[in-house]
Motif scaffolding. Structure first.
Motif, mmCIF file in Angstrom:
data_model
loop_
_atom_site.group_PDB
_atom_site.id
_atom_site.type_symbol
_atom_site.label_atom_id
_atom_site.label_comp_id
_atom_site.label_asym_id
_atom_site.label_seq_id
_atom_site.Cartn_x
_atom_site.Cartn_y
_atom_site.Cartn_z
ATOM 1 N N ASN A 87 -91.930 9.151 34.432
ATOM 2 C CA ASN A 87 -92.430 10.471 34.018
ATOM 3 C C ASN A 87 -91.401 11.592 34.130
ATOM 4 O OD1 ASN A 87 -95.092 9.369 33.527
ATOM 5 N ND2 ASN A 87 -95.292 9.278 35.751
ATOM 6 N N SER A 88 -90.120 11.249 34.103
ATOM 7 C CA SER A 88 -89.077 12.275 34.137
ATOM 8 C C SER A 88 -88.668 12.629 32.704
ATOM 9 C CB SER A 88 -87.853 11.791 34.935
ATOM 10 O OG SER A 88 -87.249 10.672 34.308
ATOM 11 N N THR A 89 -87.961 13.739 32.577
ATOM 12 C CA THR A 89 -87.458 14.180 31.280
ATOM 13 C C THR A 89 -86.015 13.716 31.148
ATOM 14 O OG1 THR A 89 -88.882 16.123 31.303
ATOM 15 C CG2 THR A 89 -86.968 16.197 29.828
ATOM 16 N N VAL A 90 -85.720 12.989 30.084
ATOM 17 C CA VAL A 90 -84.363 12.500 29.831
ATOM 18 C C VAL A 90 -83.767 13.336 28.708
ATOM 19 C CG1 VAL A 90 -82.964 10.543 29.057
ATOM 20 C CG2 VAL A 90 -84.864 10.174 30.650
ATOM 21 N N LYS A 91 -82.541 13.804 28.935
ATOM 22 C CA LYS A 91 -81.821 14.592 27.930
ATOM 23 C C LYS A 91 -80.547 13.858 27.559
ATOM 24 C CE LYS A 91 -83.589 19.012 29.587
ATOM 25 N NZ LYS A 91 -83.243 20.335 30.128
ATOM 26 N N ILE A 92 -80.193 13.932 26.278
ATOM 27 C CA ILE A 92 -78.958 13.326 25.789
ATOM 28 C C ILE A 92 -78.061 14.440 25.254
ATOM 29 C CG2 ILE A 92 -80.047 12.794 23.555
ATOM 30 C CD1 ILE A 92 -78.167 10.346 23.366
ATOM 31 N N PHE A 93 -76.800 14.391 25.670
ATOM 32 C CA PHE A 93 -75.810 15.399 25.296
ATOM 33 C C PHE A 93 -74.580 14.721 24.712
ATOM 34 C CE2 PHE A 93 -78.048 16.961 29.035
ATOM 35 C CZ PHE A 93 -78.259 18.297 28.790
ATOM 36 N N LEU A 152 -78.546 17.051 22.441
ATOM 37 C CA LEU A 152 -78.833 16.355 21.183
ATOM 38 C C LEU A 152 -80.284 15.918 21.066
ATOM 39 C CD1 LEU A 152 -75.711 14.006 21.020
ATOM 40 C CD2 LEU A 152 -76.021 16.233 19.910
ATOM 41 N N GLY A 153 -80.975 15.743 22.191
ATOM 42 C CA GLY A 153 -82.359 15.277 22.157
ATOM 43 C C GLY A 153 -82.958 15.196 23.542
ATOM 44 N N THR A 154 -84.275 15.151 23.597
ATOM 45 C CA THR A 154 -85.028 15.104 24.852
ATOM 46 C C THR A 154 -86.227 14.184 24.675
ATOM 47 O OG1 THR A 154 -84.427 17.389 25.362
ATOM 48 C CG2 THR A 154 -86.301 16.516 26.534
ATOM 49 N N THR A 155 -86.596 13.478 25.741
ATOM 50 C CA THR A 155 -87.800 12.650 25.728
ATOM 51 C C THR A 155 -88.337 12.567 27.154
ATOM 52 O OG1 THR A 155 -88.749 10.590 24.892
ATOM 53 C CG2 THR A 155 -86.688 10.399 26.121
ATOM 54 N N THR A 156 -89.516 11.994 27.303
ATOM 55 C CA THR A 156 -90.114 11.772 28.619
ATOM 56 C C THR A 156 -90.277 10.277 28.831
ATOM 57 O OG1 THR A 156 -91.308 13.861 28.471
ATOM 58 C CG2 THR A 156 -92.109 12.283 30.092
ATOM 59 N N THR A 157 -89.916 9.807 30.015
ATOM 60 C CA THR A 157 -90.087 8.382 30.320
ATOM 61 C C THR A 157 -91.566 8.067 30.486
ATOM 62 O OG1 THR A 157 -89.930 8.676 32.708
ATOM 63 C CG2 THR A 157 -87.867 8.288 31.530
ATOM 64 N N ASN A 158 -91.907 6.801 30.321
ATOM 65 C CA ASN A 158 -93.289 6.406 30.560
ATOM 66 C C ASN A 158 -93.505 6.165 32.058
ATOM 67 O OD1 ASN A 158 -92.372 3.787 31.149
ATOM 68 N ND2 ASN A 158 -92.951 2.959 29.153
ATOM 69 N N SER A 159 -94.678 5.682 32.419
ATOM 70 C CA SER A 159 -95.006 5.487 33.838
ATOM 71 C C SER A 159 -94.164 4.398 34.491
ATOM 72 C CB SER A 159 -96.490 5.173 34.004
ATOM 73 O OG SER A 159 -96.817 3.998 33.294
ATOM 74 N N SER A 160 -93.470 3.586 33.679
ATOM 75 C CA SER A 160 -92.560 2.568 34.205
ATOM 76 C C SER A 160 -91.109 3.038 34.194
ATOM 77 C CB SER A 160 -92.665 1.282 33.381
ATOM 78 O OG SER A 160 -93.972 0.765 33.449
ATOM 79 N N GLY A 161 -90.866 4.247 33.656
ATOM 80 C CA GLY A 161 -89.513 4.791 33.605
ATOM 81 C C GLY A 161 -88.741 4.440 32.349
ATOM 82 N N GLY A 190 -87.952 19.458 39.080
ATOM 83 C CA GLY A 190 -86.788 20.131 38.507
ATOM 84 C C GLY A 190 -85.453 19.631 39.021
ATOM 85 N N ASN A 191 -85.460 18.558 39.804
ATOM 86 C CA ASN A 191 -84.209 17.978 40.305
ATOM 87 C C ASN A 191 -83.537 17.184 39.190
ATOM 88 O OD1 ASN A 191 -84.735 18.818 43.082
ATOM 89 N ND2 ASN A 191 -86.320 17.239 43.054
ATOM 90 N N VAL A 192 -82.235 17.394 38.997
ATOM 91 C CA VAL A 192 -81.492 16.734 37.915
ATOM 92 C C VAL A 192 -80.619 15.621 38.498
ATOM 93 C CG1 VAL A 192 -79.851 17.073 36.020
ATOM 94 C CG2 VAL A 192 -81.476 18.892 36.610
ATOM 95 N N SER A 193 -80.647 14.481 37.838
ATOM 96 C CA SER A 193 -79.861 13.325 38.279
ATOM 97 C C SER A 193 -78.383 13.535 37.997
ATOM 98 C CB SER A 193 -80.316 12.075 37.520
ATOM 99 O OG SER A 193 -79.899 12.148 36.156
ATOM 100 N N ASN A 194 -77.564 12.654 38.560
ATOM 101 C CA ASN A 194 -76.183 12.543 38.106
ATOM 102 C C ASN A 194 -76.242 12.051 36.664
ATOM 103 O OD1 ASN A 194 -74.901 13.268 40.514
ATOM 104 N ND2 ASN A 194 -75.086 11.186 41.318
ATOM 105 N N SER A 195 -75.172 12.233 35.934
ATOM 106 C CA SER A 195 -75.177 11.800 34.536
ATOM 107 C C SER A 195 -74.711 10.356 34.422
ATOM 108 C CB SER A 195 -74.283 12.706 33.695
ATOM 109 O OG SER A 195 -72.964 12.655 34.145
#
Length: 131
Positions: free
Chosen positions: A52-58, A64-73, A99-104
Motif C-alpha cells: 500500500n505504498s506509493t511508488v514513483k518512477i523518475f 515520469l509516473g506514480t502508482t500504488t502497490t497492492n496489499s502484497s506490495g 510519508g517516509n521515503v525509501s532509498n532509491s
C-alpha cells in the motif's frame, strides 16, 4: 417515578506524541523488471515495495509516473508521457502512508522506436492470400 440516576464522568486520552508515529522508511523497491520492449516509448516497470505504498518512477529528477502497490506490495508503473529514443536509468522510490521515503533503486532500459530497416511498411494489402 422521579427517579434520578447518579452522574458519571468518562475520561479518554489520545496520545499524539511523536514516539508512536511511523518514522521508518520502507525498503527500496526491488525485483524490478521492464516488461515492455525497446520500441515502446512509454515503458512499464514492475516490482515489489512496501504494501500500500506509493511508488514513483523518475529519470534524473523528472517524475515520469506514480502508482500504488497492492496489499502484497506488487506494483506496475507506466511512464505517463512518451520518451524519446535513448538509454535511460529509471529511479524508483516507495513512500509509505506516514510519508517516509525509501532509498532509491534503479533499472536501465533502452528505447529505440525506429523500425531499423523496412520503414514500417510491412504487411502489404492482403491481396491474394493463397486462396
Amino acid at each position: 417515578a422521579g427517579n434520578v440516576s447518579n452522574s458519571s464522568n468518562i475520561s479518554h486520552t489520545i496520545n499524539t506524541s511523536s514516539s508512536e508515529q511511523d518514522t521508518t522508511a520502507p525498503s527500496a523497491p526491488s525485483n524490478l523488471s521492464v516488461i515492455t520492449g525497446a520500441t515502446d516509448s512509454t515503458p512499464t516497470v514492475t516490482g515489489i515495495a512496501e504494501a500500500n505504498s506509493t511508488v514513483k518512477i523518475f529519470t534524473g529528477s523528472t517524475l515520469l509516473g506514480t502508482t500504488t502497490t497492492n496489499s502484497s506490495g506488487v506494483f506496475s508503473v507506466t511512464v505517463s508521457n512518451p520518451l524519446s529514443d535513448s538509454n535511460y536509468t529509471f529511479i524508483l522510490t516507495a513512500t509509505d502512508a506516514a510519508g517516509n521515503v525509501s532509498n532509491s533503486s534503479n533499472i536501465s532500459h533502452t528505447i529505440n522506436t525506429s523500425s531499423g530497416g523496412g520503414g514500417g511498411s510491412g504487411g502489404g494489402g492482403g491481396y491474394g492470400g493463397g486462396y
